[in-house]
Design a protein around this motif. Structure first.
Motif, PDB file in Angstrom:
ATOM      1  N   ILE A  30      20.478 120.801 128.007  1.00 51.79           N
ATOM      2  CA  ILE A  30      19.344 120.836 128.169  1.00 51.79           C
ATOM      3  C   ILE A  30      18.723 120.926 129.559  1.00 51.79           C
ATOM      4  O   ILE A  30      19.547 120.952 130.086  1.00 51.79           O
ATOM      5  N   PRO A  31      17.836 121.407 129.791  1.00 52.29           N
ATOM      6  CA  PRO A  31      17.471 122.073 131.392  1.00 52.29           C
ATOM      7  C   PRO A  31      18.219 120.591 132.125  1.00 52.29           C
ATOM      8  O   PRO A  31      18.094 120.805 133.948  1.00 52.29           O
ATOM      9  N   ASN A  32      17.695 119.598 131.833  1.00 51.89           N
ATOM     10  CA  ASN A  32      17.825 118.476 133.340  1.00 51.89           C
ATOM     11  C   ASN A  32      19.315 118.368 133.289  1.00 51.89           C
ATOM     12  O   ASN A  32      20.208 117.470 133.883  1.00 51.89           O
ATOM     13  N   GLY A  33      20.093 119.047 132.247  1.00 52.01           N
ATOM     14  CA  GLY A  33      22.211 118.772 132.245  1.00 52.01           C
ATOM     15  C   GLY A  33      22.447 117.902 131.516  1.00 52.01           C
ATOM     16  O   GLY A  33      23.838 117.917 131.525  1.00 52.01           O
ATOM     17  N   CYS A  34      21.790 117.527 130.707  1.00 51.02           N
ATOM     18  CA  CYS A  34      22.555 116.627 129.472  1.00 51.02           C
ATOM     19  C   CYS A  34      22.487 116.968 128.826  1.00 51.02           C
ATOM     20  O   CYS A  34      21.851 118.919 127.907  1.00 51.02           O
ATOM     21  N   MET A  35      23.163 117.184 127.222  1.00 52.23           N
ATOM     22  CA  MET A  35      24.137 117.601 126.195  1.00 52.23           C
ATOM     23  C   MET A  35      23.055 117.221 124.944  1.00 52.23           C
ATOM     24  O   MET A  35      23.683 115.738 124.741  1.00 52.23           O
ATOM     25  N   VAL A  36      22.595 117.709 123.583  1.00 45.81           N
ATOM     26  CA  VAL A  36      22.469 116.975 122.371  1.00 45.81           C
ATOM     27  C   VAL A  36      23.223 117.753 121.450  1.00 45.81           C
ATOM     28  O   VAL A  36      22.405 119.199 121.184  1.00 45.81           O
ATOM     29  N   ILE A  37      23.031 117.058 120.266  1.00 47.45           N
ATOM     30  CA  ILE A  37      23.648 117.417 119.868  1.00 47.45           C
ATOM     31  C   ILE A  37      22.469 117.237 118.490  1.00 47.45           C
ATOM     32  O   ILE A  37      22.028 116.184 117.731  1.00 47.45           O
ATOM     33  N   ASP A  38      22.210 118.305 118.111  1.00 47.33           N
ATOM     34  CA  ASP A  38      20.967 118.313 116.752  1.00 47.33           C
ATOM     35  C   ASP A  38      21.355 118.093 115.173  1.00 47.33           C
ATOM     36  O   ASP A  38      22.822 118.607 115.335  1.00 47.33           O
ATOM     37  N   SER A  39      21.226 117.261 114.699  1.00 44.34           N
ATOM     38  CA  SER A  39      21.641 117.668 113.102  1.00 44.34           C
ATOM     39  C   SER A  39      20.279 117.813 112.020  1.00 44.34           C
ATOM     40  O   SER A  39      19.238 117.454 112.723  1.00 44.34           O
ATOM     41  N   PRO A  40      21.029 118.075 110.853  1.00 43.34           N
ATOM     42  CA  PRO A  40      19.974 118.306 109.777  1.00 43.34           C
ATOM     43  C   PRO A  40      19.640 116.675 109.496  1.00 43.34           C
ATOM     44  O   PRO A  40      20.025 115.400 110.101  1.00 43.34           O
ATOM     45  N   GLY A  41      18.650 116.483 109.393  1.00 38.81           N
ATOM     46  CA  GLY A  41      18.171 115.148 108.565  1.00 38.81           C
ATOM     47  C   GLY A  41      19.261 114.501 107.372  1.00 38.81           C
ATOM     48  O   GLY A  41      19.376 114.623 106.665  1.00 38.81           O
ATOM     49  N   MET A  42      19.355 113.135 107.366  1.00 36.50           N
ATOM     50  CA  MET A  42      20.199 111.978 106.623  1.00 36.50           C
ATOM     51  C   MET A  42      19.552 111.475 106.232  1.00 36.50           C
ATOM     52  O   MET A  42      19.244 110.492 107.115  1.00 36.50           O
ATOM     53  N   ARG A  43      18.874 111.516 104.873  1.00 33.95           N
ATOM     54  CA  ARG A  43      18.660 110.195 104.322  1.00 33.95           C
ATOM     55  C   ARG A  43      19.689 108.762 103.890  1.00 33.95           C
ATOM     56  O   ARG A  43      19.359 107.926 103.751  1.00 33.95           O
ATOM     57  N   GLU A  44      20.583 109.084 103.863  1.00 28.98           N
ATOM     58  CA  GLU A  44      22.272 108.145 103.720  1.00 28.98           C
ATOM     59  C   GLU A  44      22.840 108.445 105.136  1.00 28.98           C
ATOM     60  O   GLU A  44      23.090 109.803 105.647  1.00 28.98           O
ATOM     61  N   PHE A  45      22.996 107.057 105.723  1.00 30.61           N
ATOM     62  CA  PHE A  45      24.236 106.784 107.021  1.00 30.61           C
ATOM     63  C   PHE A  45      24.927 106.100 106.517  1.00 30.61           C
ATOM     64  O   PHE A  45      24.834 104.630 107.122  1.00 30.61           O
ATOM     65  N   GLY A  46      25.692 106.293 105.592  1.00 28.32           N
ATOM     66  CA  GLY A  46      27.001 104.579 104.812  1.00 28.32           C
ATOM     67  C   GLY A  46      28.194 104.626 106.212  1.00 28.32           C
ATOM     68  O   GLY A  46      28.308 105.521 107.190  1.00 28.32           O
ATOM     69  N   ILE A  47      28.123 102.930 105.916  1.00 29.37           N
ATOM     70  CA  ILE A  47      28.772 102.848 107.462  1.00 29.37           C
ATOM     71  C   ILE A  47      30.558 102.686 106.712  1.00 29.37           C
ATOM     72  O   ILE A  47      31.046 102.940 105.581  1.00 29.37           O
ATOM     73  N   THR A  48      31.253 102.862 107.744  1.00 25.91           N
ATOM     74  CA  THR A  48      32.727 102.966 107.265  1.00 25.91           C
ATOM     75  C   THR A  48      33.569 101.968 108.236  1.00 25.91           C
ATOM     76  O   THR A  48      34.206 101.975 108.765  1.00 25.91           O
ATOM     77  N   ILE A  49      33.183 100.894 107.851  1.00 22.85           N
ATOM     78  CA  ILE A  49      34.035  99.353 109.154  1.00 22.85           C
ATOM     79  C   ILE A  49      34.384  98.802 107.687  1.00 22.85           C
ATOM     80  O   ILE A  49      34.269  98.442 106.900  1.00 22.85           O
ATOM     81  N   ALA A  50      35.726  97.704 108.247  1.00 19.30           N
ATOM     82  CA  ALA A  50      36.543  97.208 107.269  1.00 19.30           C
ATOM     83  C   ALA A  50      35.554  95.639 107.307  1.00 19.30           C
ATOM     84  O   ALA A  50      34.938  95.353 108.320  1.00 19.30           O
ATOM     85  N   THR A  51      35.560  95.226 106.059  1.00 17.82           N
ATOM     86  CA  THR A  51      34.728  93.259 106.262  1.00 17.82           C
ATOM     87  C   THR A  51      35.034  92.710 107.781  1.00 17.82           C
ATOM     88  O   THR A  51      34.113  92.434 107.540  1.00 17.82           O
ATOM     89  N   GLU A  52      36.634  93.191 107.584  1.00 15.06           N
ATOM     90  CA  GLU A  52      37.411  91.682 108.843  1.00 15.06           C
ATOM     91  C   GLU A  52      36.415  92.095 109.789  1.00 15.06           C
ATOM     92  O   GLU A  52      36.729  91.358 110.718  1.00 15.06           O
ATOM     93  N   GLU A  53      35.703  93.466 110.469  1.00 14.38           N
ATOM     94  CA  GLU A  53      35.747  93.605 111.405  1.00 14.38           C
ATOM     95  C   GLU A  53      33.766  93.409 111.460  1.00 14.38           C
ATOM     96  O   GLU A  53      33.322  93.793 112.575  1.00 14.38           O
ATOM     97  N   MET A  54      33.280  92.800 110.612  1.00 12.44           N
ATOM     98  CA  MET A  54      32.483  92.803 110.547  1.00 12.44           C
ATOM     99  C   MET A  54      31.112  91.651 111.536  1.00 12.44           C
ATOM    100  O   MET A  54      30.396  92.385 112.036  1.00 12.44           O
ATOM    101  N   GLU A  55      32.062  90.992 111.843  1.00  9.24           N
ATOM    102  CA  GLU A  55      31.426  89.645 112.433  1.00  9.24           C
ATOM    103  C   GLU A  55      31.591  90.032 114.534  1.00  9.24           C
ATOM    104  O   GLU A  55      31.353  89.040 114.719  1.00  9.24           O
ATOM    105  N   GLY A  56      32.045  91.479 114.832  1.00  5.66           N
ATOM    106  CA  GLY A  56      32.165  91.789 115.648  1.00  5.66           C
ATOM    107  C   GLY A  56      31.256  91.440 116.793  1.00  5.66           C
ATOM    108  O   GLY A  56      30.220  90.767 116.273  1.00  5.66           O
TER     109      GLY A  56
END
Length: 374
Positions: free
Chosen positions: A263-289
């Motif tokens: 982007i002209p201000n010097g940052c970078m943006v990764i554009d992606s196709p629209g996502m209707r699903e965003f399933g999580i990948t976290i172990a259950t024991e980590e959920m309360e962190g």
């Protein structure tokens, strides 16, 4: 069809008086990558960052500029899907005239992932070496607080910061209400209101939250305004904007594959196709962190240290929800994510068990061949 025209865009973002190394620095090169590249450099190999992936073709930005590359056979056949180059990765390649061959992926600082869409439980790596995610939602029927929490939760688990962008603020009477709703989730992240089509709030987003030299991943559903926001950040037309169905307010995909854009201000943006699903990948024991800040704070006061906050006596989380001090949407989201993670955790454990069995069988077969000498 993707409309990024790299041959036209590159001269606009890479002035001709730039040195080769400064070109890499523009795209996020740092000492960590430099150290991992040292041995490869001594062997005469080049380094570049992955800008796009289109089938088997990889567009890289290297010291000499843009180059199209393919994966070497060793890399293609010797790595799992998640370990193959993703947009944002730094890779080592061998250049042959105008063609390159990717030899290796440099160690990642982090990776942005989700559960593979559908009924499967495999992990999909979306992008690599990301400083923060731009979580975009439109306020024209697209606003969903539980979805935002899911995104925030998964992104935080990946060790990535977040900036929530609520777009199309011009279509609601009180956009600040939605801003407060997101803030009530307890995640300490900026929540920015924009109307990308009218360029409202975009300058504030760029100047106050997007830093030069850092990489941001733009995530959201189709129709939320990702293409419009990308065009506004760029200051021109990077890609065609998609239509939104008047029947269901669901957008059409205009981005067909992920692309990293400077982007002209010097940052970078990764554009992606629209996502209707965003399933999580976290172990259950980590959920309360720290990824569930309100749940984590309350859990410290539960009667039992291993409280799951479902039906145990003396549960401070359930008590807070019943008293109204914990938003019900947060608690319901926690229950949903907990059930989802139990399924994901079971799959991960089964996969590790199968991998251990396969490894043992492989070692036994190797020993047998050595004994038989064939």
């Amino acid at each position: 069809m993707q409309t990024y025209a790299w041959a036209k865009v590159l001269p606009m973002i890479c002035p001709v008086n730039n040195t080769a190394m400064s070109l890499l620095l523009q795209y996020g090169w740092n000492t960590a990558f430099e150290n991992n590249y040292a041995n490869h450099k001594n062997n005469g190999l080049d380094v570049g960052r992955v800008l796009t992936i289109n089938g088997y073709l990889y567009t890289l930005i290297g010291e000499a500029g843009i180059i199209t590359a393919e994966l070497s056979g060793t890399l293609l056949n010797g790595k799992e899907s998640g370990d193959l180059p993703k947009v944002g990765d730094w890779v080592v390649f061998k250049a042959y005239e105008e063609q390159g061959y990717v030899i290796e992926v440099l160690p990642r600082l982090n990776e942005l992932s989700r559960k593979m869409p559908g009924k499967g439980m495999d992990k999909q790596v979306i992008a690599a070496n990301v400083d923060a995610a731009l979580l975009l939602q439109g306020l024209d029927r697209d606003f969903n607080l539980m979805r935002i929490q899911r995104y925030l939760y998964q992104v935080a688990n990946n060790g990535i910061g977040a900036i929530v962008v609520l777009n199309k603020k011009d279509l609601v009477e009180n956009p600040q209400y939605y801003q407060r709703e997101v803030a009530s989730l307890g995640y300490q992240c900026p929540v920015v209101l924009t109307s990308a089509l009218d360029n409202e709030g975009v300058a504030e987003l760029a100047s106050q939250h997007l830093e030069a030299g850092k990489t941001y991943a733009l995530l959201g559903t189709s129709g939320a305004g990702k293409s419009t926001l990308m065009n506004a950040l760029w200051g021109g037309i990077l890609q065609k904007e998609g239509a939104v169905s008047m029947a269901n307010s669901k957008g059409k995909h205009t981005t067909t594959y992920r692309s990293l854009v400077l982007i002209p201000n010097g940052c970078m943006v990764i554009d992606s196709p629209g996502m209707r699903e965003f399933g999580i990948t976290i172990a259950t024991e980590e959920m309360e962190g720290t990824f569930h800040p309100q749940i984590a704070a309350l859990a410290a006061h539960c009667k039992f240290g291993d409280c799951t906050h479902h039906q145990e006596p003396g549960c401070a989380v359930m008590a807070a929800m019943e008293e109204g001090t914990l938003p019900e949407v947060v608690y319901q989201s926690y229950l949903k994510l907990y059930r989802e993670q139990q399924r994901y955790g079971t799959h991960a454990a089964d996969r590790k068990r199968v991998e251990r069995q396969f490894g043992r069988i492989t070692r036994q077969a190797k020993d047998f061949r050595q004994k038989r000498k064939y």
